[in-house]
Design an enzyme around this catalytic site. Structure first.
Site, PDB file in Angstrom:
ATOM      1  N   GLY A 162       0.800  -1.210   0.000  1.00 27.09           N
ATOM      2  CA  GLY A 162       0.000   0.000   0.000  1.00 27.09           C
ATOM      3  C   GLY A 162       0.838   1.267   0.000  1.00 27.09           C
ATOM      4  N   THR A 163       1.978   1.247   0.680  1.00 28.74           N
ATOM      5  CA  THR A 163       2.822   2.442   0.737  1.00 28.74           C
ATOM      6  C   THR A 163       3.321   2.826  -0.646  1.00 28.74           C
ATOM      7  OG1 THR A 163       3.515   2.066   3.018  1.00 28.74           O
ATOM      8  CG2 THR A 163       4.979   3.390   1.647  1.00 28.74           C
ATOM      9  N   GLN A 189      -7.400  -0.327   4.263  1.00 27.67           N
ATOM     10  CA  GLN A 189      -8.137  -0.940   5.365  1.00 27.67           C
ATOM     11  C   GLN A 189      -9.518  -1.446   4.953  1.00 27.67           C
ATOM     12  OE1 GLN A 189      -7.219  -1.773   8.388  1.00 27.67           O
ATOM     13  NE2 GLN A 189      -5.191  -0.868   8.281  1.00 27.67           N
ATOM     14  N   ASN A 241      -7.352   3.815   9.419  1.00 28.33           N
ATOM     15  CA  ASN A 241      -6.660   2.655   9.971  1.00 28.33           C
ATOM     16  C   ASN A 241      -6.602   2.644  11.493  1.00 28.33           C
ATOM     17  OD1 ASN A 241      -4.812   4.931   9.221  1.00 28.33           O
ATOM     18  ND2 ASN A 241      -3.373   3.748  10.451  1.00 28.33           N
ATOM     19  N   CYS A 244       2.931   1.311  11.365  1.00 29.31           N
ATOM     20  CA  CYS A 244       3.969   1.978  10.591  1.00 29.31           C
ATOM     21  C   CYS A 244       4.632   3.109  11.362  1.00 29.31           C
ATOM     22  CB  CYS A 244       3.388   2.512   9.285  1.00 29.31           C
ATOM     23  SG  CYS A 244       2.710   1.194   8.251  1.00 29.31           S
ATOM     24  N   SER A 290      -3.344  -3.283  -0.221  1.00 30.08           N
ATOM     25  CA  SER A 290      -2.200  -4.055   0.259  1.00 30.08           C
ATOM     26  C   SER A 290      -2.647  -5.453   0.643  1.00 30.08           C
ATOM     27  CB  SER A 290      -1.555  -3.356   1.457  1.00 30.08           C
ATOM     28  OG  SER A 290      -0.330  -3.963   1.803  1.00 30.08           O
ATOM     29  N   GLY A 291      -1.954  -6.476   0.136  1.00 29.49           N
ATOM     30  CA  GLY A 291      -2.368  -7.862   0.316  1.00 29.49           C
ATOM     31  C   GLY A 291      -2.445  -8.325   1.760  1.00 29.49           C
ATOM     32  N   HIS A 292      -1.545  -7.844   2.605  1.00 28.17           N
ATOM     33  CA  HIS A 292      -1.489  -8.389   3.966  1.00 28.17           C
ATOM     34  C   HIS A 292      -2.595  -7.870   4.865  1.00 28.17           C
ATOM     35  CE1 HIS A 292       0.491  -5.033   6.366  1.00 28.17           C
ATOM     36  NE2 HIS A 292       0.604  -4.585   5.124  1.00 28.17           N
ATOM     37  N   THR A 331      10.942  -6.820 -11.609  1.00 26.67           N
ATOM     38  CA  THR A 331      10.348  -8.138 -11.821  1.00 26.67           C
ATOM     39  C   THR A 331       9.241  -8.371 -10.808  1.00 26.67           C
ATOM     40  OG1 THR A 331      12.443  -9.012 -12.650  1.00 26.67           O
ATOM     41  CG2 THR A 331      10.800 -10.611 -11.903  1.00 26.67           C
TER      42      THR A 331
END
Length: 371
Positions: free
Chosen positions: A69-70, A177, A149, A319, A197-199, A234
């Protein structure tokens, strides 16, 4: 051990773990290579891009894979601002954004001479009218998060998107979020750029994406033609595939998960009713995040005492770990000197949390705070 800091990161789902391991073991080719191994990798990449695009009800070419996300926020904000500064140098945002938005905007101010207006909440809320009144002819970008968040507060994204239809400014939404917790279709909401963001939805760390309906982005990374020349490097193939599978899985059961998490939140607040407490920004919220303050109880001490009991919660954004400064979100709500800034903790849930865990947390809080 009880984990209730899901706004910081979520545990990997079994589906995501399976995809991550399978792709890692079987497909190691570079998606940019022309040989068979490369073509096999490229097919997995295409499938993941199509899966995420389908979840957003958009086209695959509007998805740029990032490291999280960042990076997605930075690419959206700095990338768009630098590529379009001839249209104007004014940006509009809120004072409660994540630092992944605030810090790139500070960079644009200090290094490139942009002017940024930071809107503060009025009685804890934002309205489209605030944005309308702050818009200027030279505004080229508006950035507002989907859900905060630290408090879970939902901003009026659809209303802001509608407002900007007749203005040159593009609309960026940090949806980190919210993605995976409820269906989000950016084209229906008037969103031009959206970060995820995946996590945050049970996928891997270190992978995310930016939705964009514009190719007028100044690349932040240089060195290759990946992602339609918009983001060199990549691609993190196994993590991208796992993120796509986690998003698909999360959205397939989002209503069930939302109901479950709401029950956890309600159960916790009901159990804590004997205590004096304040729920911060307790309106128009995603139930996944609960920010509460206990008067007279320093949050750092409470976090440590709970940690010793095997319970993980937080005082705000992960963060900013190690940062002794108070929450800028709560400061925007209450002012810099308000005692709630040092008394508030964040409890954030996921579909994997149980009522038994909530009972344990409430029991321990009642013991600790009743002493």
């Amino acid at each position: 051990m009880i984990y209730l800091d899901n706004a910081a990161t979520t545990p990997l789902s079994e589906t995501a773990i399976h995809t991550l391991l399978t792709v890692s073991k079987t497909t190691f080719g570079n998606p940019s290579s022309l040989h068979t191994h490369g073509r096999q990798a490229a097919q997995i990449l295409r499938n993941a891009r199509q899966s995420i695009a389908s979840s957003l009800e958009t086209s695959p070419n509007r998805i740029i894979f990032t490291s999280g996300g960042t990076e997605a926020d930075n690419l959206a904000l700095i990338g768009y601002a630098l590529a379009n500064m001839e249209k104007g140098k004014h940006i509009l945002t809120t004072a409660i954004e994540h630092h992944a938005v605030l810090h790139p905007l500070e960079e644009l101010e200090q290094r490139y001479g942009f002017e940024v207006t930071y809107l503060k909440p009025i009685e804890g809320k934002y309205t489209a009218l605030q944005f309308q009144e702050a818009l200027r002819p030279d505004t080229i970008l508006v950035s507002a998060m989907f859900a905060n968040n630290e408090t879970g507060y939902l901003l009026p994204i659809a209303a802001i998107g509608q407002l900007l239809k007749d203005h040159q400014a593009v609309f960026h939404v940090d949806a980190v979020q919210a993605v995976g917790k409820l269906p989000i279709h950016p084209e229906d909401l008037g969103i031009d750029l959206m970060s995820a963001s995946g996590h945050k939805f049970h996928g891997p760390k270190g992978v995310g994406f930016l939705y964009t309906d514009t190719n007028r982005l100044h690349p932040l990374l240089h060195g290759g033609n990946q992602e339609d020349k918009r983001r060199a490097s990549t691609e993190n193939l196994a993590s991208i595939a796992a993120m796509a599978s986690a998003l698909e899985e999360s959205l397939a059961s989002w209503q069930t998960s939302m109901t479950h998490v709401q029950q956890l939140r309600d159960a916790l607040l009901n159990a804590l009713s004997p205590l004096k407490l304040t729920v911060n920004q307790d309106q128009d919220n995603l139930p996944y995040v609960l920010n509460i303050a206990f008067p007279g109880q320093l949050n750092e001490q409470l976090l440590m005492r709970l940690d010793l009991l095997g319970i993980s919660i937080s005082s705000g954004s992960a963060c900013t770990a190690g940062n002794i400064e108070p929450s800028h979100v709560l400061e925007a709500l209450y002012g810099a000197q308000h005692p709630l800034l040092k008394e508030s903790v964040r409890i954030s849930f996921s579909k994997y949390n149980t009522l038994e865990e909530i009972d344990t947390l409430s029991t321990q809080l009642l013991k600790l705070l009743g002493e």
